[in-house]
Design a protein around this motif. Sequence first.
Motif, PDB file in Angstrom:
ATOM      1  N   ILE A   3       1.571  -1.141   0.134  1.00 17.22           N
ATOM      2  CA  ILE A   3      -0.163  -0.496  -0.084  1.00 17.22           C
ATOM      3  C   ILE A   3       0.644   0.896   0.190  1.00 17.22           C
ATOM      4  O   ILE A   3       1.606   1.404   1.125  1.00 17.22           O
ATOM      5  CB  ILE A   3      -1.107   0.029   1.083  1.00 17.22           C
ATOM      6  N   GLN A   4       0.396   2.323  -0.470  1.00 20.78           N
ATOM      7  CA  GLN A   4       0.880   3.397  -1.162  1.00 20.78           C
ATOM      8  C   GLN A   4       0.554   4.491  -0.882  1.00 20.78           C
ATOM      9  O   GLN A   4      -0.764   4.255  -0.920  1.00 20.78           O
ATOM     10  CB  GLN A   4       1.953   3.564  -2.806  1.00 20.78           C
ATOM     11  N   ILE A   5       1.240   5.088   0.224  1.00 20.87           N
ATOM     12  CA  ILE A   5       0.272   5.906   0.755  1.00 20.87           C
ATOM     13  C   ILE A   5       0.825   7.692   0.802  1.00 20.87           C
ATOM     14  O   ILE A   5       2.092   7.976   0.835  1.00 20.87           O
ATOM     15  CB  ILE A   5      -0.069   6.407   2.534  1.00 20.87           C
ATOM     16  N   TYR A   6       0.089   8.661   0.346  1.00 22.20           N
ATOM     17  CA  TYR A   6       0.814   9.948   0.115  1.00 22.20           C
ATOM     18  C   TYR A   6       0.822  10.580   1.460  1.00 22.20           C
ATOM     19  O   TYR A   6       0.140  10.978   1.532  1.00 22.20           O
ATOM     20  CB  TYR A   6      -0.253  11.079  -0.920  1.00 22.20           C
ATOM     21  N   ASN A   7       2.421  10.966   1.585  1.00 19.99           N
ATOM     22  CA  ASN A   7       2.657  11.725   2.803  1.00 19.99           C
ATOM     23  C   ASN A   7       2.715  13.252   2.714  1.00 19.99           C
ATOM     24  O   ASN A   7       3.523  13.663   2.435  1.00 19.99           O
ATOM     25  CB  ASN A   7       3.969  11.148   3.736  1.00 19.99           C
ATOM     26  N   THR A   8       1.739  13.829   3.661  1.00 23.87           N
ATOM     27  CA  THR A   8       1.985  15.453   3.487  1.00 23.87           C
ATOM     28  C   THR A   8       3.275  15.657   3.741  1.00 23.87           C
ATOM     29  O   THR A   8       4.287  17.299   3.484  1.00 23.87           O
ATOM     30  CB  THR A   8       0.462  16.107   4.615  1.00 23.87           C
ATOM     31  N   LEU A   9       3.872  14.964   4.380  1.00 22.31           N
ATOM     32  CA  LEU A   9       5.073  15.934   5.482  1.00 22.31           C
ATOM     33  C   LEU A   9       5.981  15.803   4.486  1.00 22.31           C
ATOM     34  O   LEU A   9       7.144  16.114   4.220  1.00 22.31           O
ATOM     35  CB  LEU A   9       5.072  14.582   6.320  1.00 22.31           C
ATOM     36  N   SER A  10       6.430  14.323   3.953  1.00 23.94           N
ATOM     37  CA  SER A  10       7.148  14.605   2.487  1.00 23.94           C
ATOM     38  C   SER A  10       7.238  14.450   1.900  1.00 23.94           C
ATOM     39  O   SER A  10       7.654  14.831   0.775  1.00 23.94           O
ATOM     40  CB  SER A  10       7.742  12.537   2.518  1.00 23.94           C
ATOM     41  N   ARG A  11       5.264  14.726   0.796  1.00 26.29           N
ATOM     42  CA  ARG A  11       5.172  15.187   0.050  1.00 26.29           C
ATOM     43  C   ARG A  11       5.646  14.881  -1.511  1.00 26.29           C
ATOM     44  O   ARG A  11       6.062  14.535  -2.206  1.00 26.29           O
ATOM     45  CB  ARG A  11       5.759  17.078  -0.365  1.00 26.29           C
ATOM     46  N   SER A  12       5.299  13.153  -1.207  1.00 24.75           N
ATOM     47  CA  SER A  12       5.834  12.408  -2.037  1.00 24.75           C
ATOM     48  C   SER A  12       4.560  10.902  -0.813  1.00 24.75           C
ATOM     49  O   SER A  12       4.124  10.526   0.244  1.00 24.75           O
ATOM     50  CB  SER A  12       6.766  11.770  -1.842  1.00 24.75           C
TER      51      SER A  12
END
Length: 467
Positions: A3-12
């Motif tokens: 599962i891939q999640i967009y992380n606001t912290l890393s912006r990716s």
Amino acid sequence: MTIQIYNTLSRSKQPLIPLQDGKINMYVCGMTVYDFCHLGHARVLVAFDVITRYLRAKGFDVNYVRNITDIDDKILRRADENNEPFEALTERFIQAMHEDAARLDIMPPDQEPRATAHIEDILAMIACLIEKGFAYVAVNGDVYYRVTSFANYGKLSGKKPDELLSGARVAVDEAKDDPRDFALWKAVKDDSASWPSPWGKGRPGWHIECSAMSTCCLGDTFDIHGGGPDLVFPHHENEIAQSEAATGKTYAQTWMHAGAVRVDNEKMSKSLGNFFTIREILDRYHPEVVRYFLISSHYRSAINYSEDNLVIAKQNLERFYHALKGLEVAAAIPYAALDKSDDYVQRFDGAMADDFNAPVALAVLYDLVRDLNSAKEAANHDRVAYLALTLKSLAGILGILQLSADVFLQSGSDDQVAAEDIEAMIAERVQAKKDREFGRADEIRNALKAQGVILEDSREGTTWRRE
């Protein structure tokens, strides 16, 4: 499938790697309960409900925490306006929130902490921050967090402390050392709601509430922290600063934020007169139509509320239910029991594993429906049964298609002709046809059509649905 999640912290996008194998601890900022929940709240509620459903379908043990802010200046002002205790106000709107969530088929969180039940935890975290030099007691009795003491302040939002200085303002009654500092504890000089503290009676600031409740429920570090688009700054930025300064540990591994809601392509606001509560919308549209509308855009994307888009959502959902109409479909089965080699299951899983892409998952279900309709026309009963069960089971992960087709297609609002009246008119039409009064039978059909009710005759009898 990872599962891939967009992380606001890393912006990716990043792979989901739980801190504990097989377990996900997730905290989502909930409502400040001084009014009815609005469409923006519904967006966040539905988004994280779908995320939770999918993670559980994949076998994760999800501990979902969604807090309630039940003490706040807005709450106290509204209670004063209503001339009622603030506790009565918050209890009323908590109940309303639960009712709205239930109508949208949103599963309750595993924990629902309230700020007023965690005052001791809040005080303990503030005392820790003071002791470590990250906070100070001002001359007016307020306690403030010293923004410049936290080296990584701004890492979530991308805002730099020096850039914030130019826009910072200090109210007349504040006694901050620096205009960027924010309140952890607000001193109370009158008889309004307050609690005793080492710094005098007062009440907590908004940001510290979530830091205390999340760490109390999930520990110093947890997997996912979520919320609405307006919380990135300052709320979540301040949560990171408080929590990591107090514990010395990473606060949350992944930060997730739902997209904004616009109304007819304008920002939703009370001043523009385009502000809608959940219950106002549910008075006009079936809850599942509203839910479908909310998941038809990616959870991170802005979504535009309009009459046209609700009508499209209704039509698309009807297409699914028409495919199931007349079928005796078994109850949905768990994802683990589905055939993982099935192309539809694999494509659905691929879409949801890619940052919970519900619109692409819905597109897979559209293809499945086309296949189902073809199988029905070919009278391939085994294929029909398999596809219908797969459709219902996959759709359940999105929280849709769990009603019987007739129940959904016959549902209507309070201002539409009632189901019992429709059944009575159908009975009268059947009798008219027996009596060879075909003109009267046509009059009844046309009268119902004028009220948005479509009759469908077959060898088995007459069924109906709403347009």
